[in-house]
Motif scaffolding. Structure first.
Motif, short mmCIF file in Angstrom:
data_model
loop_
_atom_site.label_atom_id
_atom_site.label_comp_id
_atom_site.label_asym_id
_atom_site.label_seq_id
_atom_site.Cartn_x
_atom_site.Cartn_y
_atom_site.Cartn_z
N GLN A 43 0.69 -1.13 -0.02
CA GLN A 43 0.07 0.08 0.06
C GLN A 43 0.85 1.18 -0.09
O GLN A 43 0.61 2.23 -0.75
CB GLN A 43 -0.96 -0.07 1.19
N LYS A 44 1.84 1.31 0.96
CA LYS A 44 2.91 2.25 0.75
C LYS A 44 3.64 2.44 -0.38
O LYS A 44 3.41 3.75 -1.08
CB LYS A 44 3.98 2.04 1.78
N ALA A 45 4.09 1.39 -1.20
CA ALA A 45 4.50 1.77 -2.61
C ALA A 45 3.47 2.03 -3.51
O ALA A 45 3.74 3.11 -4.55
CB ALA A 45 4.98 0.31 -3.09
N ASN A 46 2.36 1.55 -3.56
CA ASN A 46 1.09 2.17 -4.31
C ASN A 46 0.93 3.52 -4.15
O ASN A 46 0.62 4.44 -5.12
CB ASN A 46 -0.10 1.39 -3.88
N ARG A 47 0.77 3.97 -2.95
CA ARG A 47 0.53 5.59 -2.69
C ARG A 47 1.90 6.37 -3.30
O ARG A 47 1.52 7.60 -3.75
CB ARG A 47 0.60 5.73 -1.20
N GLN A 48 3.18 6.01 -3.06
CA GLN A 48 4.36 6.54 -3.69
C GLN A 48 4.24 6.68 -5.25
O GLN A 48 4.37 7.57 -5.69
CB GLN A 48 5.47 5.92 -3.19
N GLU A 49 3.54 5.44 -5.67
CA GLU A 49 3.62 5.57 -7.17
C GLU A 49 2.43 6.30 -7.76
O GLU A 49 2.73 7.30 -8.80
CB GLU A 49 3.04 4.03 -7.62
N MET A 50 1.61 6.72 -6.92
CA MET A 50 0.40 7.43 -7.21
C MET A 50 0.93 8.91 -7.24
O MET A 50 0.58 9.80 -7.85
CB MET A 50 -0.78 7.35 -6.31
N SER A 51 1.52 9.32 -6.04
CA SER A 51 2.13 10.67 -5.68
C SER A 51 3.17 10.95 -6.88
O SER A 51 3.05 12.26 -7.38
CB SER A 51 2.80 10.65 -4.33
N VAL A 52 3.99 10.16 -7.34
CA VAL A 52 4.93 10.54 -8.29
C VAL A 52 4.25 10.63 -9.62
O VAL A 52 4.65 11.57 -10.10
CB VAL A 52 6.02 9.09 -8.39
N THR A 53 3.42 9.83 -9.84
CA THR A 53 2.63 10.07 -10.97
C THR A 53 1.96 11.24 -11.31
O THR A 53 1.91 11.95 -12.27
CB THR A 53 1.65 8.94 -11.51
N MET A 54 1.02 11.54 -10.19
CA MET A 54 0.33 12.99 -9.89
C MET A 54 1.35 14.13 -10.38
O MET A 54 1.01 15.25 -10.47
CB MET A 54 -0.21 12.92 -8.84
N GLU A 55 2.50 14.12 -9.46
CA GLU A 55 3.66 15.01 -9.67
C GLU A 55 3.90 15.41 -10.80
O GLU A 55 4.29 16.39 -11.49
CB GLU A 55 4.68 14.77 -8.55
N LEU A 56 4.00 14.13 -11.81
CA LEU A 56 4.41 14.34 -13.28
C LEU A 56 3.25 15.12 -14.03
O LEU A 56 3.71 15.73 -14.65
CB LEU A 56 4.73 13.02 -13.77
N LEU A 57 2.05 14.67 -13.53
CA LEU A 57 0.95 14.73 -14.73
C LEU A 57 0.28 16.22 -14.47
O LEU A 57 -0.17 16.66 -15.47
CB LEU A 57 -0.12 13.73 -14.81
N LYS A 58 0.26 16.60 -13.29
CA LYS A 58 -0.68 17.88 -12.66
C LYS A 58 -0.16 18.99 -13.81
O LYS A 58 -0.85 19.80 -14.18
CB LYS A 58 -0.39 18.13 -11.39
N PRO A 59 1.43 19.46 -13.81
CA PRO A 59 1.85 20.28 -14.79
C PRO A 59 1.53 20.18 -16.17
O PRO A 59 1.35 21.30 -16.96
CB PRO A 59 3.07 20.36 -14.51
N LEU A 60 0.99 19.01 -16.66
CA LEU A 60 0.69 18.70 -18.11
C LEU A 60 -0.72 18.55 -18.38
O LEU A 60 -1.17 18.17 -19.21
CB LEU A 60 1.45 17.43 -18.46
N LYS A 61 -1.51 19.15 -17.42
CA LYS A 61 -3.05 18.94 -17.60
C LYS A 61 -3.66 19.59 -18.64
O LYS A 61 -4.49 18.98 -19.52
CB LYS A 61 -3.69 19.83 -16.30
N ASP A 62 -2.98 20.80 -19.04
CA ASP A 62 -3.72 21.25 -20.61
C ASP A 62 -3.23 20.58 -21.70
O ASP A 62 -4.03 20.32 -22.67
CB ASP A 62 -2.97 22.75 -20.58
N PHE A 63 -2.19 19.80 -21.77
CA PHE A 63 -1.73 18.92 -22.90
C PHE A 63 -2.29 17.87 -22.92
O PHE A 63 -3.08 17.38 -23.99
CB PHE A 63 -0.24 18.67 -22.72
N ILE A 64 -2.75 17.29 -21.64
CA ILE A 64 -3.23 15.94 -21.67
C ILE A 64 -4.88 15.86 -21.97
O ILE A 64 -5.50 14.92 -22.70
CB ILE A 64 -3.11 15.41 -20.15
#
Length: 278
Positions: A43-64
């Motif tokens: 669960q900790k690994a899954n949370r970190q995976e989600m956190s890292v993914t969100m940090e990557l994608l949040k600034p790219l919202k308009d593109f996505i």
């Protein structure tokens, strides 16, 4: 409290006990809202995976929102859902607690439109120069629209260009007007969209500019290595001097044997210690 808008047997909206009901793109959805127990390592690994993914994608919202729009149409998923799913599964590397992004595997669009070949990127005075082969061999068009995304991980920001040029141009200039943009890590991606907006290509990773800064773990390892290396250099000078004296029969003391032992331990430690500069 939940509300049943279509009678007692309709789908409720709201919370009943530990269950929450709501509508998502015309589909009735319910989820549990119970108390969390002890968090497992997975669960900790899954949370970190989600956190890292969100940090990557949040600034790219308009593109996505543009690049995944076609794929999300007619489904209960939105563009952000699709981008999250692709990148959480494909674009991460490492084990908890050191999960990070593999920028070469980031997915920012999926489609069947032909991708250009011979893509390259270089730094200009106030931005980036992109070039590609404008030729077409499959289902592309000369008037296909170029979309460009430049991720700035160190600042947790991104520069997006949703109409940067046309396929037939073969080149374009991406203006970056902030000094920090040109001097820090940049990860560059692009894709093509048909002029009628009915087709889009897979995204393409053009490359990295300015390298990748060390992680906290890597900085710690390098600092530890440097501390040991500094001590070894000090001991080595003293050891070599006294070893010559020992060879001449001048000294043979316990102090020299201790010095020799420290020299050997530090030497062996440096051979296997992480953080060694390349």
């Amino acid at each position: 409290m939940a509300i049943c808008k279509v009678g007692p047997f309709g789908h409720p909206s709201g919370k009943i006990g530990n269950t929450v009901f709501y509508m998502l793109k015309g589909q009735a959805v319910c989820r549990s809202n119970g108390k969390l127990g002890k968090v497992s390592l997975k669960q900790k690994a899954n949370r970190q995976e989600m956190s890292v993914t969100m940090e990557l994608l949040k600034p790219l919202k308009d593109f996505i929102n543009v690049s995944f729009k076609l794929e999300s149409e007619g489904t209960v998923k939105n563009p952000h859902n699709l981008a999250t799913s692709y990148n959480k599964k494909q674009a991460l590397t490492g084990e908890y607690p050191n999960i990070k992004v593999d920028y070469n595997k980031v997915v920012l669009s999926r489609g069947t439109l032909e991708m250009a070949t011979d893509l390259s990127v270089s730094k200009g005075r106030d931005g980036l120069n992109l070039t590609w082969d404008p030729g077409i061999s499959d289902n592309g068009g000369s008037d296909d629209i170029l979309l460009v995304a430049v991720s700035h991980p160190a600042k947790k920001r991104a520069s997006t260009f949703l109409n940067a040029g046309k396929r037939e141009d073969g080149r374009c200039f991406i203006p970056l007007d902030k000094d920090w943009m040109m001097g820090q890590q940049m990860e560059v991606y692009l894709c093509f969209k048909s002029a009628n907006e009915e087709l889009i290509s897979d995204s393409f990773y053009v490359g990295n500019l300015n390298g990748v800064p060390d992680s906290q773990e890597e900085r710690t390892e390098k600092a530890k290595y440097q501390a040991v290396k500094t001590r070894f250099d000090q001991v080595a000078v003293d050891y070599e001097k006294k070893r010559m004296d020992y060879a001449e029969g001048v000294i043979g003391t316990k102090a020299f044997r201790c010095l020799e032992k420290e020299y050997q331990v530090l030497r062996d430690k440096l051979e296997h210690l992480p953080g060694k500069p390349f």
